[in-house]
Design a protein around this motif. Structure first.
Motif, PDB file in Angstrom:
ATOM      1  N   ASP A 279    -121.035  55.457 -19.179  1.00 50.91           N
ATOM      2  CA  ASP A 279    -120.332  54.721 -20.300  1.00 50.91           C
ATOM      3  C   ASP A 279    -120.776  53.812 -21.135  1.00 50.91           C
TER       4      ASP A 279
ATOM      5  N   SER B 165    -115.194  54.979 -22.394  1.00 48.50           N
ATOM      6  CA  SER B 165    -115.184  54.761 -20.780  1.00 48.50           C
ATOM      7  C   SER B 165    -113.954  55.466 -20.311  1.00 48.50           C
ATOM      8  N   LEU B 166    -112.654  55.191 -20.970  1.00 47.94           N
ATOM      9  CA  LEU B 166    -111.594  55.615 -20.600  1.00 47.94           C
ATOM     10  C   LEU B 166    -111.286  57.087 -20.704  1.00 47.94           C
TER      11      LEU B 166
ATOM     12  N   ALA C 177    -113.208  58.387 -17.916  1.00 47.20           N
ATOM     13  CA  ALA C 177    -112.775  58.335 -16.619  1.00 47.20           C
ATOM     14  C   ALA C 177    -111.592  59.444 -16.453  1.00 47.20           C
ATOM     15  N   LYS C 178    -110.791  59.488 -17.686  1.00 45.17           N
ATOM     16  CA  LYS C 178    -109.751  60.808 -17.456  1.00 45.17           C
ATOM     17  C   LYS C 178    -110.442  62.061 -17.486  1.00 45.17           C
TER      18      LYS C 178
ATOM     19  N   LEU D 296    -107.216  55.216 -11.977  1.00 42.87           N
ATOM     20  CA  LEU D 296    -106.601  56.483 -12.594  1.00 42.87           C
ATOM     21  C   LEU D 296    -106.377  57.359 -11.324  1.00 42.87           C
TER      22      LEU D 296
ATOM     23  N   GLN E 174    -114.833  52.100 -12.094  1.00 41.53           N
ATOM     24  CA  GLN E 174    -113.557  51.483 -11.726  1.00 41.53           C
ATOM     25  C   GLN E 174    -112.321  52.051 -12.314  1.00 41.53           C
ATOM     26  N   MET E 175    -112.467  52.654 -13.573  1.00 38.53           N
ATOM     27  CA  MET E 175    -111.245  53.332 -14.401  1.00 38.53           C
ATOM     28  C   MET E 175    -110.972  54.391 -13.530  1.00 38.53           C
TER      29      MET E 175
ATOM     30  N   GLN F  33    -117.569  50.609 -16.668  1.00 36.76           N
ATOM     31  CA  GLN F  33    -116.301  50.412 -16.626  1.00 36.76           C
ATOM     32  C   GLN F  33    -115.629  51.930 -15.906  1.00 36.76           C
ATOM     33  N   THR F  34    -116.353  52.904 -15.790  1.00 41.20           N
ATOM     34  CA  THR F  34    -115.842  54.332 -15.738  1.00 41.20           C
ATOM     35  C   THR F  34    -115.395  54.469 -14.492  1.00 41.20           C
TER      36      THR F  34
END
Length: 166
Positions: free
Chosen positions: A38, A11-12, A15-16, A51, A46-47, A43-44
């Motif tokens: 994700d 997920s992180l 998102a990046k 970011l 919201q992350m 989660q993606t």
């Protein structure tokens, strides 16, 4: 834009990667599905909002875009909640947001001729690495079969005497 990678991003990392695309493209609104991108973790989106510093509306069942803002309506336990977000914003969608359209064969053929820009996480300045490690998966314990009762009196008797919940 298609981002190609050999690794399955968590997920992180997803998102990046999306943050890199957002910085490159500068969209007014980023619309994501609620969960599928994700691994069903939700989660993606919201992350990505965190970011990029963009406001976010989650689980959108209705979206109304205005001049420099977007109203996002979502279902909550008590009914509906509407939030007004300044653009640019991140919106994650609920399945009730849209009725899918199915492309006709001529439009599919036209789409195949359109150029598709491809990039990689490296070109976006993102290192894809898994931060979550799967330790074990096991099936839940088998449940015992239920019991049929003939009438309400027998049900109450079993709840009192056997299950001791009444």
């Amino acid at each position: 834009i298609q981002v190609e990678t050999d690794d399955m991003p968590d997920s992180l990392s997803a998102a990046k990667i999306l943050k890199g695309v957002v910085e490159k493209e500068g969209p007014d609104m980023v619309i994501l599905g609620k969960q599928s991108i994700d691994s069903d973790n939700n989660q993606t989106g919201q992350m990505l909002g965190a970011l990029t510093g963009m406001p976010q509306g989650t689980f959108a069942s209705k979206v109304e875009v205005g001049d420099g803002f977007v109203n996002v309506t979502r279902e909550i336990d008590g009914g509906l909640q509407t939030v007004k977000l300044n653009l640019p914003a991140v919106v994650t969608t609920d399945l009730r947001l849209n009725e899918p359209r199915y492309a006709s064969l001529p439009n599919i053929m036209k789409a195949k001729r359109k150029p598709l820009e491809t990039t990689s996480p490296d070109e976006l300045g993102v290192e894809v690495k898994r931060t979550i490690k799967l330790l074990k998966v096991e099936t839940p314990a088998e449940r015992s079969a239920g019991v049929k009762v003939a009438d309400v009196d027998e049900l109450v008797d079993k709840l009192k005497n056997e299950a001791k919940v009444l």
